[in-house]
Design an enzyme around this catalytic site. Structure first.
Site, PDB file in Angstrom:
ATOM      1  CB  SER A 135      -0.956   0.005   1.199  1.00  0.00           C
ATOM      2  OG  SER A 135      -0.238   0.151   2.386  1.00  0.00           O
ATOM      3  CE  LYS A 173      -3.133   2.573   4.049  1.00  0.00           C
ATOM      4  NZ  LYS A 173      -2.612   1.363   4.710  1.00  0.00           N
TER       5      LYS A 173
END
Length: 216
Positions: A135, A173
DNA sequence: TGGTAAGTCTGACGGAACTC
DNA sequence: GAGTTCCGTCAGACTTACCA
């Protein structure tokens, strides 16, 4: 039971240590010969073999200057000044729990890796986790990489963080907060961002470095 | 005192890198 | 390409310390 080093062997170990501190690369056999006032390179070689056998040094025969100091002459582990031991606490991926150090101790670490000290900037609380998933691939963080984090309770917009969501899952993230809402933005167009109320997000650490092995 | 192992020494060799 | 230098390694002999 390790045998006591001879005077010459102690001198060689001390010379290697000093040479590494001065030059930041290992000495040759002839450097050691000259530095320790030994009459022959074979004497150096003979003693280096013993030091290797006793675990004081490691030698790479395929390269010149292939001497690595493992212990000093007193038997203490030798670690270069520019290297620090960093504990690795499991893996990080969306949806999976991440054990974060704090109340726990370094003895809970899965492993310990030696990293350049510039990555930790002298912060002894720095730790690492292994990345699972892609990701963050566009931020040059790939599956299997080791991310180095320093513990942090908050973050600035754009920081790459390990963030806990709803108290049970931790993800890696980019952090953005606006109007009481946190957006955890992946660096992968194939992955959707996570948008949650700020009170449901707790920053666990900020990424300060990434380590990648090219071995498969 | 003699045997043995460890430590030390001289001298030499071959490979790699560098210079001319 | 030849010569030089640097480097690691080896063979064999000598010295020293220890032990029975």
């Amino acid at each position: 039971m390790k045998k006591k080093l001879s005077t010459k062997q102690e001198a060689i170990v001390e010379f290697i240590k000093g040479f590494l501190e001065d030059h930041h690369f290992p000495p040759t056999v002839r450097d050691i010969q000259a530095g320790c006032e030994i009459s022959s390179t074979s004497v150096v070689d003979y003693n280096l073999r013993i030091l290797q056998r006793e675990g004081y040094i490691r030698r790479r025969s395929e390269v010149s200057r292939g001497i690595e100091l493992l212990k000093d002459s007193s038997g203490r582990e030798a670690r270069p000044d520019n290297v620090v031991a960093v504990p690795v606490f499991g893996s990080i991926a969306a949806g999976e729990p991440l054990h974060i150090p704090g109340a726990a101790t370094r003895s809970d670490a899965d492993e310990v890796v030696d990293l350049p000290s510039f990555l930790t900037r002298g912060n002894p609380e720095v730790f690492a986790v292994r990345v699972k998933g892609e990701s963050m691939i566009d931020a040059l963080v790939a599956d299997g990489d080791l991310v180095v984090l320093e513990p942090a309770a908050d973050a600035r917009n754009g920081d790459m963080v390990a963030a806990e969501i709803n108290g049970d899952e931790v993800t890696l993230k980019h952090f953005f907060m606006q109007n009481g809402t946190v957006t955890l933005q992946p660096a992968n167009a194939q992955v959707d961002p996570i948008v949650v109320p700020a009170d449901k997000v707790q920053v666990k650490g900020k990424v300060v470095g990434v380590v990648r092995s090219m071995y498969n």
